[in-house]
Design a protein around this motif. Structure first.
Motif, PDB file in Angstrom:
ATOM      1  N   THR A  56     -35.686 -68.502  -5.848  1.00 54.92           N
ATOM      2  CA  THR A  56     -36.194 -67.268  -5.254  1.00 54.92           C
ATOM      3  C   THR A  56     -37.650 -67.440  -4.854  1.00 54.92           C
ATOM      4  O   THR A  56     -38.071 -66.999  -3.777  1.00 54.92           O
ATOM      5  CB  THR A  56     -36.053 -66.116  -6.256  1.00 54.92           C
ATOM      6  OG1 THR A  56     -34.726 -66.093  -6.746  1.00 54.92           O
ATOM      7  CG2 THR A  56     -36.375 -64.801  -5.616  1.00 54.92           C
ATOM      8  N   LEU A  60     -39.112 -66.829  -1.070  1.00 57.32           N
ATOM      9  CA  LEU A  60     -40.145 -65.836  -0.781  1.00 57.32           C
ATOM     10  C   LEU A  60     -41.381 -66.510  -0.214  1.00 57.32           C
ATOM     11  O   LEU A  60     -41.999 -66.020   0.733  1.00 57.32           O
ATOM     12  CB  LEU A  60     -40.502 -65.077  -2.063  1.00 57.32           C
ATOM     13  CG  LEU A  60     -39.433 -64.134  -2.616  1.00 57.32           C
ATOM     14  CD1 LEU A  60     -39.904 -63.514  -3.910  1.00 57.32           C
ATOM     15  CD2 LEU A  60     -39.122 -63.043  -1.609  1.00 57.32           C
ATOM     16  N   GLU A  78     -34.793 -58.771   2.797  1.00 56.76           N
ATOM     17  CA  GLU A  78     -34.466 -59.344   1.502  1.00 56.76           C
ATOM     18  C   GLU A  78     -33.346 -58.522   0.877  1.00 56.76           C
ATOM     19  O   GLU A  78     -33.494 -57.326   0.660  1.00 56.76           O
ATOM     20  CB  GLU A  78     -35.718 -59.305   0.616  1.00 56.76           C
ATOM     21  CG  GLU A  78     -35.640 -60.187  -0.582  1.00 56.76           C
ATOM     22  CD  GLU A  78     -36.815 -59.953  -1.521  1.00 56.76           C
ATOM     23  OE1 GLU A  78     -37.889 -59.527  -1.053  1.00 56.76           O
ATOM     24  OE2 GLU A  78     -36.635 -60.179  -2.727  1.00 56.76           O
ATOM     25  N   ILE A 119     -33.097 -63.112   3.612  1.00 59.12           N
ATOM     26  CA  ILE A 119     -32.954 -63.777   2.312  1.00 59.12           C
ATOM     27  C   ILE A 119     -31.857 -63.077   1.531  1.00 59.12           C
ATOM     28  O   ILE A 119     -31.943 -61.889   1.237  1.00 59.12           O
ATOM     29  CB  ILE A 119     -34.277 -63.723   1.522  1.00 59.12           C
ATOM     30  CG1 ILE A 119     -35.378 -64.445   2.287  1.00 59.12           C
ATOM     31  CG2 ILE A 119     -34.090 -64.359   0.155  1.00 59.12           C
ATOM     32  CD1 ILE A 119     -36.736 -64.312   1.653  1.00 59.12           C
ATOM     33  N   ASP A 121     -30.448 -63.091  -1.852  1.00 59.67           N
ATOM     34  CA  ASP A 121     -30.635 -63.621  -3.198  1.00 59.67           C
ATOM     35  C   ASP A 121     -29.330 -63.439  -3.965  1.00 59.67           C
ATOM     36  O   ASP A 121     -28.607 -62.485  -3.753  1.00 59.67           O
ATOM     37  CB  ASP A 121     -31.770 -62.862  -3.881  1.00 59.67           C
ATOM     38  CG  ASP A 121     -32.456 -63.727  -4.896  1.00 59.67           C
ATOM     39  OD1 ASP A 121     -31.875 -64.768  -5.256  1.00 59.67           O
ATOM     40  OD2 ASP A 121     -33.556 -63.374  -5.335  1.00 59.67           O
TER      41      ASP A 121
END
Lengths: 356, 325
Positions: A56, A60, A78, A119, A121
């Motif tokens: 992560t 980022l 995100e 992103i 996650d």
């Protein structure tokens, strides 16, 4: 979000590396990504590896370094497992975000390439349908002139412990994995971990001796986040000088003598004694899964148990572990394991001669 | 504690004081206002794609904390966890010094949370850590995923020892002005299975039954425990389909009275183990573990309990025939 008070921040967030090059121990990944930053040519990426190795953080960091704080909001989406990520979100939110083309004007010294970054996650907890739905966001979109080059994905998938192959056949579906450049994050070695921990303890004014340091790396098993959490908890409880015993007490590792007591009770071959020890372990609140893994170490390392006996015991460990994951009762499982160890050590037959 | 309270995970057997500790912690952090709790029936409308899901859940809240049992929401627990944390993050309290404080969310029985809900906790815990602290509470930390555990300060709460229980009972006796014969509190502690709550309850029961206490006063076990021991002795007396049928009726009776099946099974094992040869003990404990696991996976508890009894009967009968011919 409102500015956060420094002191109220967990150290995990406070000491999260802000730049790709600061990410510890992942040399190949960092090299490729630094190159990416220079050329601003960004493939789809899939990060995988055990928890606490910087997936992560890297995702980022690269987003921040590409776009800088001002454009970050408009260029980076995100999504993590806490957001609803069914097939519907992929269909609407992600596509809408990706569908708006952007220009490539440089902005405040950041490269700002003409695409966006999404992103995702914890991608392994996405549903399979949603993953399948992601695929067209990758390849075909690039060819339709409408959406050309407007988005690029970074997928970080946490919690997959295992090698590349098991990943591809595992939670991330194969066709999606093959569309991404894959980056494996290695568990951190002891030295890297120690140097990072030393740095943090210096910043926070902690006093850590070398024994405590090696204990910390041993109990956190290559998971830097866990190591930092333990360190912070220990610092809060015991003040600025921390010994290895303090660390063990906050980490939830079972003290060696408790494990030994259970093991010697099993060795003794007396069922009632073993039963008493098992009850004691449960009443003391030690997690049985942790107990199993520590007991396993003890048994594998002990010299006076034959290979065959060890094999018999390990088979039971595997079964008990599966049962625990299914939510079976801890007391009964541990008792069963203990009884099997006893039977294996005293060479009693596995099968019962009575009944059908 | 001041500002840097981490996320906490309390785990330990029941009756060891987890809730008490949490309440005490909240009181010390926020003062008396943490005690002023109100019970609310909250309704959430969660937008899940094409349909909206209505979730109703009882929460206990004060100005500083919210407490809830997310597992009550069944398979929709994921939405509850996400919604409430986000809601809390949106309205942060401001403390007297004008600093932004944080709220505390107490989640009970996290070990019963579904896997998805636990997954959705992990990033949320980090993202909103500035405005919201989580206190998780569960019986066994094995069932909480590694990812969540590594984000919390884990606190193991062990059950009190018998000596500690005796001390507490004597303290209560003194406060209530009761005369305790010597050894009486020790016997209560022995029967309590190291659960303080149970010890205090049975102490109270004894007080109601007979006062002043006599030193040999019987400490009555719980009704259901007596019932299970009856079942066990009837199994020992005869192993036949007819007896199995009778036992089945008794097991149903226990289930109807809301005794959880795994507790019945554990107690039954305990009663059976008392009277067995050590060779059989291994076998029986194995089958108990086996059927308990199946019980978790299956739906109808009675099948598995009955299967265990039948298995036991068959093994025991085989053993008797082998030994005595």
């Amino acid at each position: 979000m409102a500015p956060v008070l420094q002191s109220s921040q967990p150290w995990v967030e406070k000491y999260r590396p802000r730049q790709v090059k600061d990410v510890a121990h992942q040399d190949e990944v960092v090299r490729v990504l630094t190159n990416t930053l220079e050329t601003t040519n960004c493939p789809h990426m899939l990060f995988y590896g055990p928890p606490g190795t910087g997936k992560t953080t890297t995702a980022l960091a690269i987003a921040h370094q590409l776009f800088g704080p001002e454009l970050y909001k408009s260029r980076v989406l995100e999504l993590n497992a806490s957001d609803d990520r069914g097939i519907n979100v992929v269909r609407t939110k992600i596509k809408n975000f990706a569908a708006v083309a952007v220009g490539s004007a440089r902005h405040g010294g950041y490269p700002c390439p003409p695409y966006k970054i999404i992103i995702l996650d914890e991608a392994d907890s996405m549903t399979e349908d949603a993953q399948a739905c992601l695929m067209p966001c990758g390849a075909p979109w690039r060819h339709t002139q409408k959406l050309q080059d407007s988005s690029s994905f970074v997928i970080t998938s946490a919690g997959i412990i295992g090698m590349g192959m098991s990943l591809i056949t595992g939670p991330i579906i194969e066709p999606l994995a093959s569309r991404c450049a894959k980056f494996r994050f290695k568990p951190l070695t002891e030295e890297i971990m120690s140097s990072r921990i030393l740095y943090i303890s210096k910043e926070e004014g902690l006093n850590l001796d070398s024994e405590a340091l090696s204990t910390l790396s041993a109990i956190s098993q290559g998971d830097l986040r866990r190591a930092i959490t333990y360190l912070q908890s220990a610092a809060r409880l015991f003040g600025s000088s921390i010994s290895s015993k303090d660390l063990i007490s906050v980490s939830g590792v079972i003290p060696g003598d408790v494990v030994q007591a259970l093991f010697s009770a099993c060795r003794n071959g007396n069922f009632d004694m073993a039963d008493k020890e098992v009850k004691n372990v449960i009443a003391e609140g030690y997690p049985v899964s942790q107990m199993l893994s520590q007991l396993y170490d003890v048994i594998v390392e002990s010299d006076d148990i034959s290979d065959e006996q060890k094999a018999r015991i390990c088979k039971k460990f595997a079964e008990a572990d599966k049962c625990l994951v299914d939510g079976a009762d801890e007391y009964l499982q541990l008792l069963d394991v203990a009884s099997n160890i006893m039977r294996a050590i005293s060479n009693m037959p596995q099968e019962c001669s009575f009944g059908s | 504690m001041e500002q840097d309270c981490p996320h906490l995970l309390f785990y330990g057997p029941s009756g060891s004081g987890k809730k008490t500790l949490i309440m005490a912690l909240l009181r010390q952090m926020f003062g008396a206002s943490a005690d002023k709790v109100k019970v609310e029936n909250k309704n959430w409308k969660v937008d899940a794609g094409t349909r909206t899901i209505d979730i109703e859940l009882t929460t206990l809240s004060s100005t500083h904390h919210v407490e809830l049992n997310p597992s009550d929401a069944g398979f929709q627990d994921r939405y509850v966890v996400q919604e409430i944390i986000k809601e809390m993050a949106k309205n942060r309290p401001i403390d007297t010094k004008g600093k932004k404080g944080f709220k505390v969310l107490v989640l009970n029985e996290v070990d019963k949370l579904s896997r998805e809900a636990q997954h959705s906790l992990r990033r949320t815990m980090e993202k909103y850590s500035a405005s919201c602290r989580l206190i998780l509470c569960c019986n066994s930390s094995s069932k909480v995923t590694e990812a969540v555990r590594s984000r919390c300060l884990n606190m193991r709460i062990n059950a009190p020892t018998e000596g500690e229980i005796v001390n507490v009972l004597e303290f209560i006796g003194k406060k209530e002005g009761l005369q305790l014969p010597s050894g009486f509190s020790g016997r209560i502690a022995q029967q309590s299975n190291r659960s303080l709550r149970r010890a205090i309850l049975s102490f109270e029961t004894c007080r109601v039954q007979q006062y002043p206490f006599t030193s040999n006063q019987a400490i009555s076990p719980m009704d259901w425990e007596e019932y299970v021991s009856e079942i066990a002795s009837s199994i020992f007396k005869e192993q036949s389909p007819k007896r199995l049928f009778e036992v089945r009726g008794k097991l149903y009776e226990l289930l109807i009275n809301c005794i959880p099946p795994e507790i019945i099974l554990k107690r039954l094992l305990y009663e059976l183990l008392k009277k067995l040869d050590s060779e059989l003990k291994h076998e029986i404990s194995h089958w108990a573990a086996y059927y308990e696991h199946r019980l978790r996976l299956g739906q109808k508890a009675i099948f598995h309990l009955e299967a265990f009894v039948a298995k036991f009967m068959s093994i025991y009968k085989g053993f008797l025939i082998e030994t005595f011919g």
